[in-house]
Scaffold this active site. Structure first.
Site, mmCIF file in Angstrom:
data_model
loop_
_atom_site.group_PDB
_atom_site.id
_atom_site.type_symbol
_atom_site.label_atom_id
_atom_site.label_comp_id
_atom_site.label_asym_id
_atom_site.label_seq_id
_atom_site.Cartn_x
_atom_site.Cartn_y
_atom_site.Cartn_z
ATOM 1 C CE1 TYR A 199 30.819 12.004 16.919
ATOM 2 C CE2 TYR A 199 29.749 11.070 14.995
ATOM 3 C CZ TYR A 199 29.733 11.388 16.336
ATOM 4 O OH TYR A 199 28.636 11.092 17.107
ATOM 5 C CG PHE A 242 23.668 5.798 24.586
ATOM 6 C CD1 PHE A 242 23.061 4.608 24.217
ATOM 7 C CD2 PHE A 242 23.210 6.983 24.024
ATOM 8 C CE1 PHE A 242 22.014 4.595 23.318
ATOM 9 C CE2 PHE A 242 22.155 6.983 23.120
ATOM 10 C CZ PHE A 242 21.552 5.782 22.773
ATOM 11 C CB SER A 258 24.880 19.851 27.698
ATOM 12 O OG SER A 258 24.218 18.720 28.240
ATOM 13 C CG ASN A 264 20.791 17.503 21.451
ATOM 14 O OD1 ASN A 264 21.842 16.884 21.635
ATOM 15 N ND2 ASN A 264 20.753 18.651 20.809
#
Length: 367
Positions: free
Chosen positions: A65, A297, A177, A150
């Site tokens: 990551y 994004f 999701s 989220n």
């Protein structure tokens, strides 16, 4: 004496899930124990109530990551290590003397920055690393624990690339999701219409109904999306020849390419993931003749660049929970004994990594 100070005076031992090398989480993670520090006048000591396991957390442990915590000897003097996890909700248990006009024990907060390490029981930190939240705004603790990733990503995907108006249309892949389901709830609130794509599966019809209940206008499977002759009839009919101005994608690959063909001229595809692990292939004709735009994004980058706006957004999402605009999608709560022996503290985490469904670790304390 502050409530937290009484507890810390008894030399509490905190527990954390840490790693000293990158690799398979089940192999490199371990539980460490550390003395819980008494906070300085400018610090707060908090205990974690709940911490989610997000895909990016796993990617950090694997070392793949882009944003990763520094490995330090703060908790492990002999070997530099990092504490896993980036999201969670905490309860203040001790307040530094210079902060007592603004903070008090019992208040809840969430993380304002990344890489603090949230798979742990206790943390002593500066108040600027936290955002105070109202525990009574949420239906449950897992909503507060999942506030900063989220829902915020969903809001930004709907608003950062294209200025939609009530009645406008968008399409999204990965509609089931957690981000996708947050997008649907927010879209219903703002009056946006949507065509949503899910992976074909045996329970597709029941999943379609669930997404419609959250706010989806239409839901199709990726197999149905590939039926081009049928889709060329359905999309104009559904949208009344007002094609989607925005495509939101977390899958990439062939699904995203096919979705792009039904977007309006000069529409934007906003990408926040690539679950198919396939490249995004766009026919040249869509660039030349439809003038499609592409936008990526990443919430981590945005909040590092706009910390004040991120704080405001977190509080805005809190208020959406308070007003029942948002509800937490189904998650699995995993109990963690905050006083367990190291092996028993580690096990719920390693058992949850790679398991089906979103997991939120729920910490239990003796008092």
């Amino acid at each position: 004496m502050a409530f937290g100070a009484t507890r810390i005076a008894r030399q509490m031992l905190g527990r954390a899930i840490a790693y000293s090398e990158y690799g398979n989480p089940k192999q490199v993670l371990r539980c460490i124990q550390y003395p819980v520090q008494h906070c300085s006048p400018e610090e707060l000591t908090v205990r974690f109530l709940a911490s989610p396991i997000n895909p990016s957390d796993i990617n950090q442990i694997e070392g793949v990551y882009p944003s990763r915590p520094s490995m330090t000897t703060d908790l492990t003097p002999n070997t530099p290590s990092a504490v896993a996890g980036n999201e969670g909700v905490v309860e203040v248990i001790d307040v530094g003397s210079s902060l007592r006009d603004r903070w008090e024990p019992g208040q809840w907060a969430v993380m304002s920055t990344t890489n603090l390490g949230t798979w742990r029981t206790h943390l002593t930190t500066k108040p600027e690393n936290l955002i105070r939240v109202d525990q009574y705004a949420f239906h449950n603790v897992q909503e507060a624990a999942s506030l900063t990733v989220n829902p915020c990503t969903a809001f930004m995907l709907l608003h950062s690339a294209v200025k939609l108006q009530p009645g406008d249309w968008f399409m999204q892949t990965g509609a089931n999701s957690v981000v996708g389901m947050n997008i649907l709830q927010l879209a219903r609130h703002f009056g946006y219409n949507s065509i949503n794509i899910i992976r074909a599966r045996p329970d597709a019809e029941s999943l379609k109904e669930r997404l419609r209940q959250l706010g989806a206008t239409y839901v199709i499977t990726d197999e149905e999306l590939m039926q081009r002759s049928e889709m060329k009839k359905l999309v104009p009919k559904w949208t009344e020849n007002n094609p989607p101005k925005l495509g939101i994608d977390c899958v990439s690959g062939r699904t995203a390419t096919e979705m792009s063909k039904y977007l309006a001229n000069s529409a934007t595809i906003s990408t926040y993931g690539g679950m198919s692990r396939q490249p995004l292939g766009i026919p040249v004709s869509l660039l030349i003749f439809k003038d499609l735009r592409f936008h990526g994004f990443w919430l981590t980058k945005w909040k590092d660049e706009q910390p004040s706006k991120f704080r405001d957004l977190v509080i805005q999402m809190q208020e959406y929970y308070r007003r029942d605009v948002l509800h937490s999608p189904d998650v699995d709560l995993v109990d963690v004994d905050a006083n367990a022996e190291p092996a028993d503290f580690l096990k719920p985490f390693t058992d949850s990594i790679g398991a089906h469904g979103k997991k939120v670790m729920l910490f239990h304390y003796d008092n």
